[in-house]
Design a protein around this motif. Structure first.
Motif, PDB file in Angstrom:
ATOM      1  N   SER A 107      24.732 -59.736  34.087  1.00  0.00           N
ATOM      2  CA  SER A 107      24.457 -60.131  35.462  1.00  0.00           C
ATOM      3  C   SER A 107      23.201 -60.985  35.456  1.00  0.00           C
ATOM      4  O   SER A 107      22.238 -60.686  34.740  1.00  0.00           O
ATOM      5  CB  SER A 107      24.280 -58.895  36.339  1.00  0.00           C
ATOM      6  OG  SER A 107      23.242 -58.080  35.846  1.00  0.00           O
ATOM      7  N   VAL A 108      23.223 -62.044  36.249  1.00  0.00           N
ATOM      8  CA  VAL A 108      22.154 -63.039  36.242  1.00  0.00           C
ATOM      9  C   VAL A 108      21.664 -63.199  37.681  1.00  0.00           C
ATOM     10  O   VAL A 108      22.459 -63.521  38.571  1.00  0.00           O
ATOM     11  CB  VAL A 108      22.701 -64.387  35.713  1.00  0.00           C
ATOM     12  CG1 VAL A 108      21.625 -65.462  35.727  1.00  0.00           C
ATOM     13  CG2 VAL A 108      23.291 -64.212  34.321  1.00  0.00           C
ATOM     14  N   GLY A 109      20.365 -62.982  37.896  1.00  0.00           N
ATOM     15  CA  GLY A 109      19.857 -63.066  39.263  1.00  0.00           C
ATOM     16  C   GLY A 109      19.874 -64.482  39.820  1.00  0.00           C
ATOM     17  O   GLY A 109      20.111 -64.691  41.011  1.00  0.00           O
ATOM     18  N   GLY A 110      19.638 -65.475  38.951  1.00  0.00           N
ATOM     19  CA  GLY A 110      19.446 -66.847  39.406  1.00  0.00           C
ATOM     20  C   GLY A 110      20.729 -67.576  39.786  1.00  0.00           C
ATOM     21  O   GLY A 110      21.836 -67.120  39.524  1.00  0.00           O
ATOM     22  N   ASP A 111      20.503 -68.728  40.402  1.00  0.00           N
ATOM     23  CA  ASP A 111      21.583 -69.622  40.812  1.00  0.00           C
ATOM     24  C   ASP A 111      22.004 -70.468  39.599  1.00  0.00           C
ATOM     25  O   ASP A 111      21.173 -70.763  38.731  1.00  0.00           O
ATOM     26  CB  ASP A 111      21.007 -70.537  41.911  1.00  0.00           C
ATOM     27  CG  ASP A 111      22.052 -71.412  42.558  1.00  0.00           C
ATOM     28  OD1 ASP A 111      22.616 -70.988  43.580  1.00  0.00           O
ATOM     29  OD2 ASP A 111      22.303 -72.522  42.023  1.00  0.00           O
ATOM     30  N   PRO A 112      23.266 -70.900  39.539  1.00  0.00           N
ATOM     31  CA  PRO A 112      23.701 -71.713  38.388  1.00  0.00           C
ATOM     32  C   PRO A 112      22.850 -72.962  38.169  1.00  0.00           C
ATOM     33  O   PRO A 112      22.724 -73.427  37.035  1.00  0.00           O
ATOM     34  CB  PRO A 112      25.145 -72.108  38.724  1.00  0.00           C
ATOM     35  CG  PRO A 112      25.563 -71.262  39.861  1.00  0.00           C
ATOM     36  CD  PRO A 112      24.367 -70.583  40.451  1.00  0.00           C
ATOM     37  N   LYS A 113      22.220 -73.497  39.229  1.00  0.00           N
ATOM     38  CA  LYS A 113      21.451 -74.736  39.042  1.00  0.00           C
ATOM     39  C   LYS A 113      20.268 -74.529  38.088  1.00  0.00           C
ATOM     40  O   LYS A 113      19.762 -75.485  37.507  1.00  0.00           O
ATOM     41  CB  LYS A 113      20.984 -75.310  40.381  1.00  0.00           C
ATOM     42  CG  LYS A 113      19.895 -74.546  41.065  1.00  0.00           C
ATOM     43  CD  LYS A 113      19.587 -75.185  42.424  1.00  0.00           C
ATOM     44  CE  LYS A 113      18.588 -74.344  43.198  1.00  0.00           C
ATOM     45  NZ  LYS A 113      18.432 -74.773  44.568  1.00  0.00           N
ATOM     46  N   TYR A 114      19.838 -73.273  37.923  1.00  0.00           N
ATOM     47  CA  TYR A 114      18.731 -72.998  37.000  1.00  0.00           C
ATOM     48  C   TYR A 114      19.207 -72.810  35.556  1.00  0.00           C
ATOM     49  O   TYR A 114      18.427 -72.506  34.666  1.00  0.00           O
ATOM     50  CB  TYR A 114      17.956 -71.757  37.450  1.00  0.00           C
ATOM     51  CG  TYR A 114      17.339 -71.947  38.812  1.00  0.00           C
ATOM     52  CD1 TYR A 114      16.427 -72.972  39.046  1.00  0.00           C
ATOM     53  CD2 TYR A 114      17.699 -71.124  39.875  1.00  0.00           C
ATOM     54  CE1 TYR A 114      15.888 -73.174  40.309  1.00  0.00           C
ATOM     55  CE2 TYR A 114      17.164 -71.311  41.136  1.00  0.00           C
ATOM     56  CZ  TYR A 114      16.260 -72.338  41.345  1.00  0.00           C
ATOM     57  OH  TYR A 114      15.733 -72.539  42.592  1.00  0.00           O
ATOM     58  N   TYR A 115      20.509 -72.967  35.339  1.00  0.00           N
ATOM     59  CA  TYR A 115      21.064 -72.769  33.991  1.00  0.00           C
ATOM     60  C   TYR A 115      21.926 -73.955  33.563  1.00  0.00           C
ATOM     61  O   TYR A 115      22.893 -73.799  32.844  1.00  0.00           O
ATOM     62  CB  TYR A 115      21.849 -71.437  33.934  1.00  0.00           C
ATOM     63  CG  TYR A 115      20.927 -70.268  34.157  1.00  0.00           C
ATOM     64  CD1 TYR A 115      20.133 -69.785  33.124  1.00  0.00           C
ATOM     65  CD2 TYR A 115      20.783 -69.703  35.428  1.00  0.00           C
ATOM     66  CE1 TYR A 115      19.233 -68.759  33.334  1.00  0.00           C
ATOM     67  CE2 TYR A 115      19.884 -68.663  35.648  1.00  0.00           C
ATOM     68  CZ  TYR A 115      19.113 -68.209  34.597  1.00  0.00           C
ATOM     69  OH  TYR A 115      18.211 -67.193  34.804  1.00  0.00           O
ATOM     70  N   THR A 116      21.552 -75.143  34.054  1.00  0.00           N
ATOM     71  CA  THR A 116      22.347 -76.334  33.749  1.00  0.00           C
ATOM     72  C   THR A 116      22.038 -76.923  32.381  1.00  0.00           C
ATOM     73  O   THR A 116      22.816 -77.709  31.843  1.00  0.00           O
ATOM     74  CB  THR A 116      22.066 -77.441  34.778  1.00  0.00           C
ATOM     75  OG1 THR A 116      20.646 -77.631  34.800  1.00  0.00           O
ATOM     76  CG2 THR A 116      22.581 -77.072  36.155  1.00  0.00           C
ATOM     77  N   GLY A 117      20.879 -76.586  31.825  1.00  0.00           N
ATOM     78  CA  GLY A 117      20.481 -77.211  30.568  1.00  0.00           C
ATOM     79  C   GLY A 117      19.647 -78.462  30.789  1.00  0.00           C
ATOM     80  O   GLY A 117      19.084 -79.016  29.850  1.00  0.00           O
ATOM     81  N   PHE A 118      19.537 -78.912  32.046  1.00  0.00           N
ATOM     82  CA  PHE A 118      18.746 -80.118  32.331  1.00  0.00           C
ATOM     83  C   PHE A 118      17.255 -79.796  32.356  1.00  0.00           C
ATOM     84  O   PHE A 118      16.849 -78.759  32.890  1.00  0.00           O
ATOM     85  CB  PHE A 118      19.173 -80.724  33.687  1.00  0.00           C
ATOM     86  CG  PHE A 118      18.301 -81.884  34.096  1.00  0.00           C
ATOM     87  CD1 PHE A 118      18.373 -83.092  33.417  1.00  0.00           C
ATOM     88  CD2 PHE A 118      17.377 -81.752  35.118  1.00  0.00           C
ATOM     89  CE1 PHE A 118      17.550 -84.154  33.762  1.00  0.00           C
ATOM     90  CE2 PHE A 118      16.551 -82.809  35.471  1.00  0.00           C
ATOM     91  CZ  PHE A 118      16.642 -84.014  34.795  1.00  0.00           C
ATOM     92  N   ASP A 119      16.458 -80.703  31.763  1.00  0.00           N
ATOM     93  CA  ASP A 119      14.999 -80.618  31.865  1.00  0.00           C
ATOM     94  C   ASP A 119      14.529 -79.241  31.358  1.00  0.00           C
ATOM     95  O   ASP A 119      14.815 -78.876  30.235  1.00  0.00           O
ATOM     96  CB  ASP A 119      14.589 -80.899  33.314  1.00  0.00           C
ATOM     97  CG  ASP A 119      13.107 -81.237  33.457  1.00  0.00           C
ATOM     98  OD1 ASP A 119      12.480 -81.589  32.450  1.00  0.00           O
ATOM     99  OD2 ASP A 119      12.585 -81.128  34.576  1.00  0.00           O
TER     100      ASP A 119
END
Ligand SMILES: Cc1cc2nc3c(=O)[nH]c(=O)nc-3n(C[C@H](O)[C@H](O)[C@H](O)COP(=O)(O)O)c2cc1C
Length: 191
Positions: A107-119
């Motif tokens: 389970s992951v608390g964050g939103d997918p945008k924080y796991y995109t691999g960008f930057d």
């Protein structure tokens, strides 16, 4: 196939996601064993011989845990350090885990945008690489990990839907070879 679910959550009584998933997986009838490791080892003193024997008795091992500081809760790390010993899990005579499957379920608390691999944002596959490398060193098949984002906001319905999704996949023998499994999937159509 004998499947073991090892749940590493510091306090399942305060959990929403992992508590519900654990209950769902248990009532699916697909598991041979399901355990709350923090409840069993509150002092972090792991019974290594017992853990190794339980590993020997199963074909597929699930680690179920919440993502904490881009990693696992500490007991899972301690469990790996203590249980995966030379001569058991690796080394020329350490073949006890060869051919077994490793499935991560988190389970992951964050939103997918924080796991995109960008930057500065790593992907979850990047973060989980130590588990993949560990599985590889021990001759285990690293299955495609499963996770649910926005865990703290998810409704019970969403949590249960994701739990059911895992249950449908959890005993699929084809998923023991993650790469072959992905390649066997039809390409998705982009409209
Ligand atoms: C100590 C701690 C560290 C956390 N670190 C992260 C993190 O690095 N990334 C993230 O997306 N969520 C993080 N979270 C949120 C948890 O992943 C989330 O609360 C958990 O998956 C919810 O599952 P549960 O209902 O079973 O407790 C953290 C939560 C705690 C308590």
């Amino acid at each position: 196939m004998k499947i073991a679910n090892l749940v590493f959550h510091p306090d399942l009584s305060a959990s929403r996601v992992n508590r519900i998933w654990k209950e769902q997986l248990e009532s699916s009838g697909k598991l041979s064993s399901s355990r709350d490791l923090y409840a069993e080892y509150p002092d972090f003193q792991i019974d290594v011989a017992r853990e190794q024997q339980l590993l020997r008795e199963h074909d597929r091992i699930i680690f179920q845990f919440p993502l904490y500081w881009y990693s696992s809760p500490p007991l899972l790390k301690k469990w790996l350090d203590d249980v995966l010993t030379y001569g058991f899990a690796y080394g020329s005579s350490g073949k006890a885990l060869h051919g077994k499957d490793l499935q991560l379920l988190l389970s992951v608390g964050g939103d997918p945008k924080y796991y995109t691999g960008f930057d500065i944002y790593a992907t979850l596959h990047d973060l989980l690489r130590p588990f993949q490398l560990t599985a590889n060193l021990c001759g285990m098949n690293y299955m495609i990990p499963q996770w649910m984002y926005r865990a703290d906001q998810a409704s019970e319905e969403t949590i249960r839907a994701s739990g059911q999704e895992w249950i449908d996949l959890i005993d699929d023998p084809a998923r023991g070879n993650g790469r072959a499994y992905l390649e066997s999937e039809p390409d998705s159509t982009v409209i």
